[in-house]
Design a protein around this motif. Sequence first.
Motif, PDB file in Angstrom:
ATOM      1  N   THR A 283      43.024  40.655  41.230  1.00  0.00           N
ATOM      2  CA  THR A 283      43.899  40.960  40.108  1.00  0.00           C
ATOM      3  C   THR A 283      43.164  41.858  39.129  1.00  0.00           C
ATOM      4  O   THR A 283      41.932  41.982  39.183  1.00  0.00           O
ATOM      5  CB  THR A 283      44.386  39.661  39.433  1.00  0.00           C
ATOM      6  OG1 THR A 283      45.444  39.959  38.523  1.00  0.00           O
ATOM      7  CG2 THR A 283      43.260  38.934  38.721  1.00  0.00           C
ATOM      8  N   GLY A 284      43.904  42.470  38.225  1.00  0.00           N
ATOM      9  CA  GLY A 284      43.326  43.509  37.398  1.00  0.00           C
ATOM     10  C   GLY A 284      42.374  43.043  36.316  1.00  0.00           C
ATOM     11  O   GLY A 284      41.370  43.692  36.037  1.00  0.00           O
ATOM     12  N   THR A 285      42.688  41.914  35.679  1.00  0.00           N
ATOM     13  CA  THR A 285      41.898  41.444  34.535  1.00  0.00           C
ATOM     14  C   THR A 285      41.643  39.957  34.697  1.00  0.00           C
ATOM     15  O   THR A 285      42.407  39.118  34.213  1.00  0.00           O
ATOM     16  CB  THR A 285      42.644  41.719  33.211  1.00  0.00           C
ATOM     17  OG1 THR A 285      43.123  43.069  33.198  1.00  0.00           O
ATOM     18  CG2 THR A 285      41.711  41.528  32.026  1.00  0.00           C
ATOM     19  N   MET A 286      40.561  39.620  35.379  1.00  0.00           N
ATOM     20  CA  MET A 286      40.245  38.214  35.658  1.00  0.00           C
ATOM     21  C   MET A 286      39.800  37.493  34.389  1.00  0.00           C
ATOM     22  O   MET A 286      39.123  38.055  33.545  1.00  0.00           O
ATOM     23  CB  MET A 286      39.153  38.122  36.720  1.00  0.00           C
ATOM     24  CG  MET A 286      39.586  38.593  38.092  1.00  0.00           C
ATOM     25  SD  MET A 286      38.269  38.411  39.314  1.00  0.00           S
ATOM     26  CE  MET A 286      37.169  39.740  38.815  1.00  0.00           C
ATOM     27  N   GLU A 287      40.171  36.233  34.288  1.00  0.00           N
ATOM     28  CA  GLU A 287      39.808  35.409  33.140  1.00  0.00           C
ATOM     29  C   GLU A 287      39.500  33.998  33.633  1.00  0.00           C
ATOM     30  O   GLU A 287      40.392  33.309  34.136  1.00  0.00           O
ATOM     31  CB  GLU A 287      40.958  35.369  32.127  1.00  0.00           C
ATOM     32  CG  GLU A 287      40.612  34.728  30.809  1.00  0.00           C
ATOM     33  CD  GLU A 287      39.696  35.569  29.939  1.00  0.00           C
ATOM     34  OE1 GLU A 287      38.899  34.983  29.181  1.00  0.00           O
ATOM     35  OE2 GLU A 287      39.770  36.818  30.021  1.00  0.00           O
ATOM     36  N   PRO A 288      38.245  33.540  33.530  1.00  0.00           N
ATOM     37  CA  PRO A 288      37.885  32.206  34.020  1.00  0.00           C
ATOM     38  C   PRO A 288      38.608  31.074  33.280  1.00  0.00           C
ATOM     39  O   PRO A 288      39.246  31.279  32.256  1.00  0.00           O
ATOM     40  CB  PRO A 288      36.375  32.139  33.784  1.00  0.00           C
ATOM     41  CG  PRO A 288      35.927  33.562  33.760  1.00  0.00           C
ATOM     42  CD  PRO A 288      37.060  34.306  33.112  1.00  0.00           C
ATOM     43  N   PHE A 289      38.456  29.882  33.856  1.00  0.00           N
ATOM     44  CA  PHE A 289      38.998  28.631  33.300  1.00  0.00           C
ATOM     45  C   PHE A 289      40.517  28.569  33.374  1.00  0.00           C
ATOM     46  O   PHE A 289      41.190  28.093  32.454  1.00  0.00           O
ATOM     47  CB  PHE A 289      38.530  28.410  31.851  1.00  0.00           C
ATOM     48  CG  PHE A 289      37.062  28.608  31.642  1.00  0.00           C
ATOM     49  CD1 PHE A 289      36.134  28.016  32.492  1.00  0.00           C
ATOM     50  CD2 PHE A 289      36.597  29.404  30.620  1.00  0.00           C
ATOM     51  CE1 PHE A 289      34.772  28.210  32.312  1.00  0.00           C
ATOM     52  CE2 PHE A 289      35.237  29.603  30.423  1.00  0.00           C
ATOM     53  CZ  PHE A 289      34.322  29.008  31.273  1.00  0.00           C
ATOM     54  N   GLY A 290      41.072  29.039  34.492  1.00  0.00           N
ATOM     55  CA  GLY A 290      42.515  29.096  34.622  1.00  0.00           C
ATOM     56  C   GLY A 290      43.121  27.943  35.389  1.00  0.00           C
ATOM     57  O   GLY A 290      42.489  26.925  35.675  1.00  0.00           O
TER      58      GLY A 290
END
Length: 274
Positions: free
Chosen positions: A209-216
């Motif tokens: 995906t384009g903009t990964m963000e942890p703690f999902g």
Amino acid sequence: MFPGASADREQASYVVVGAPLDVSTTFQPGARFGPERIRRFARTYDDYDARTGRHFSDLAVHDHGDVRAWDDAAEYLDYLEGVVTDVRWDDAVPLLLGGEHTVTVAGVRATDPDVFVCLDAHLDLREEYDGNELSHATVTRHALDVADEAVVLGARTGSEAEWTRASESDVTVVAPEDVADWSPEFDSDASVYLSVDIDGADPGFAPGTGTMEPFGMTPREMRDVVREVAATGSVAGFDVVEVNDRDDGQAAALGGKLLREFVFADAAVADPDG
């Protein structure tokens, strides 16, 4: 063709529409490959769903194919809105496959929902991003031009201005750790648009995906939300967006599975004896 989407358009209850727009991605591009990858990685799924006792190929799903994208996002969204509006006029539920999250704007405009529900790592409440008012980072803001309220599930990042906007009464934000306890509580006559930004999942599950963000969120938590919202019988439109080609198919496989879960759950409400 999305596997099992073999119904003729005239008889379709659901219409898959690919929307490979990829112009405003701010980190990892490749969302233009999302529709094709979602279809590809759904090929291994069995047609039969044991939970609902139904076959996907019996649920009157048609694949319209992709609406070829071009660089002018505003023009493209206007054209895509027309395609989705035609689906609604045919009394079918549009199933958009992105493409970047901006394509959701067309889906929302075409379906005119009362409530916008989104699974997303980001608030997407910016008025503009890098000077661009039509960006994947402005989607929820645009949805609120149409819908009366927005529910963002799994959000864990945003600018200070976005969090301030999210504190207003027409926005509900559910943190990832609270998603498992959330249930839809909409008015019985409210229409809903359900959008799945694949980055709502923890990137360990969906790195493509384009903009990964942890703690999902976990895939199971996302599945349960999709099932519950579909079970309200109020969903006018559905999409899966922000899948790209930067992994081994994990994001696409999850996106395709969530689309199927939506169709199975929605069809079970529309035709309980089916």
